[in-house]
Design an enzyme around this catalytic site. Structure first.
Site, mmCIF file in Angstrom:
data_model
loop_
_atom_site.group_PDB
_atom_site.id
_atom_site.type_symbol
_atom_site.label_atom_id
_atom_site.label_comp_id
_atom_site.label_asym_id
_atom_site.label_seq_id
_atom_site.Cartn_x
_atom_site.Cartn_y
_atom_site.Cartn_z
ATOM 1 N N LYS A 56 66.770 43.438 37.978
ATOM 2 C CA LYS A 56 66.624 43.546 39.429
ATOM 3 C C LYS A 56 67.936 43.349 40.189
ATOM 4 C CE LYS A 56 62.157 44.263 39.276
ATOM 5 N NZ LYS A 56 61.554 45.550 39.683
ATOM 6 N N SER A 278 57.288 39.808 30.327
ATOM 7 C CA SER A 278 57.088 41.249 30.520
ATOM 8 C C SER A 278 57.837 42.053 29.457
ATOM 9 C CB SER A 278 57.524 41.668 31.926
ATOM 10 O OG SER A 278 58.868 41.311 32.180
#
Length: 360
Positions: A56, A278
């Protein structure tokens, strides 16, 4: 004995950056050697190598700099955004470098480590009840930004700068390292930005590429099911985000919480790659898909962030007393027991004496 070649510490290009933002990107692709056998060549792109520790960082700097160019974000403005953790950390990092105030909103079900890292970068953090989910975060952002002209909300779920940076940068790194092509891209869906951007660019270069999306089986929205609570932080939103271009997907793989947890631990203990939940979900999806792949296929997935962000998660690593060995308690000699006031100065009695003399 391990038969791998000696480590070459200078295999990657050295970087001399003007600030930490110049170290975002150009993350390595590492072969997974033990987890899947030799049928296919499985690689993981280690986005944990970014300065903020996750994929990110890319969208944080992209959204901010595109907003600056468009005149939407100006000196003195405050950035306000919802996050499940990693985008917030990336925004806080970039805001610290560029001098913006940063306020983040996150559900209180996300890990403690995520909270502390954001605040360490100087951000303010509002937690919302987990029962309200993503909707509760959106409502809080709207409340904080209402009526203010000195605020910019990135809106990562819809901001096209999210997927474009992956098409222009992330995918190009993949093409440079895999000029012969990639057969399968298997990766999770949070905002949808990286799977969309990478799929657009990679399919233009490698038309036969199969792009498989990974989602929690407890919230199979992409599969046409109903949203539900799950424990795989960072993927599985309760709706399909605008930045997830589903027409680019060739299939969907659902993963259970337990499968994601199991493969997260396996990665650390067998490959030495400390990943988040994840990323473990994506490895689980690779394992499920591998039997149907032709031998010799090249498979690429992602390590989105680092496992340090999940040490507080119950049931993940299960580190117990039998794993850590403490020194045995030794009896304290009677002469070593010193009154507290004297003990404070026991290390430098001459200094203490000098202070007392100077007062006379």
């Amino acid at each position: 004995l391990c038969d791998r070649p000696p480590v070459n510490f200078r295999a990657a290009a050295m970087v001399k950056a003007t600030d930490v933002l110049g170290t975002i990107g150009n993350t390595p692709h590492v072969k997974i050697n033990k987890l899947f056998g030799s049928k296919c060549n499985v690689y993981m792109k280690l986005e944990r190598a970014n300065p903020g520790g996750s994929i990110k960082d890319r969208i944080a700097v992209s959204m901010i700099e595109d907003a600056e160019k468009a005149g939407l974000l100006k000196p003195g403005y405050e950035i306000i955004e919802l996050t499940s953790g990693n985008t917030g950390i990336g925004l806080a990092l970039v805001a610290a470098v560029k001098g913006y105030k940063c306020t983040l909103v996150m559900a209180d079900s996300m890990s403690v480590e995520r909270r502390r890292i954001m605040v360490a970068y100087g951000a303010r953090l509002y937690l919302t009840p987990k029962e309200k989910g993503l909707k509760g975060c959106i409502e809080k952002v709207d409340e904080l930004a209402a009526g203010r002209s000195d605020v910019w909300v990135p809106n990562q779920l819809e901001n096209p700068s999210n997927w474009k940076v992956h098409a222009e940068k992330t995918a190009e790194e993949m093409i440079a390292d895999f000029p012969e092509g990639i057969d399968y891209l298997i990766t999770g869906v949070g905002t949808g930005g990286h799977i969309t951007g990478c799929a657009k660019a990679l399919k233009a270069k490698f038309p036969n590429l199969q792009v498989l999306a990974v989602e929690p089986d407890a919230s199979p929205v992409l599969s046409g099911g109903k949203p539900g609570p799950h424990a795989i932080m960072g993927i599985g939103p309760p709706f399909i985000p605008k930045n997830c271009h589903v027409e680019l997907l060739d299939g969907i793989v659902t993963v259970t919480n337990d499968e994601a947890y199991s493969w997260t631990v396996k990665s650390a203990r067998e490959e030495g790659i400390f990943i988040g939940i994840s990323s473990g979900a994506s490895l689980a999806a690779v394992a499920k898909t591998l039997p149907s792949m032709p031998a010799g296929s090249t498979v690429l997935t992602f390590c989105y962030d680092t496992g340090e962000r999940y040490l507080s998660v119950n049931g993940l690593y299960n580190i117990g007393e039998g794993d850590i060995f403490y020194p045995e308690a030794q009896p304290v000699p009677e002469k070593a027991v010193v009154p507290a006031r004297k003990a404070c100065f026991a290390w430098a009695p001459s200094c203490f004496t000098a202070q007392k003399k100077s007062k006379k």
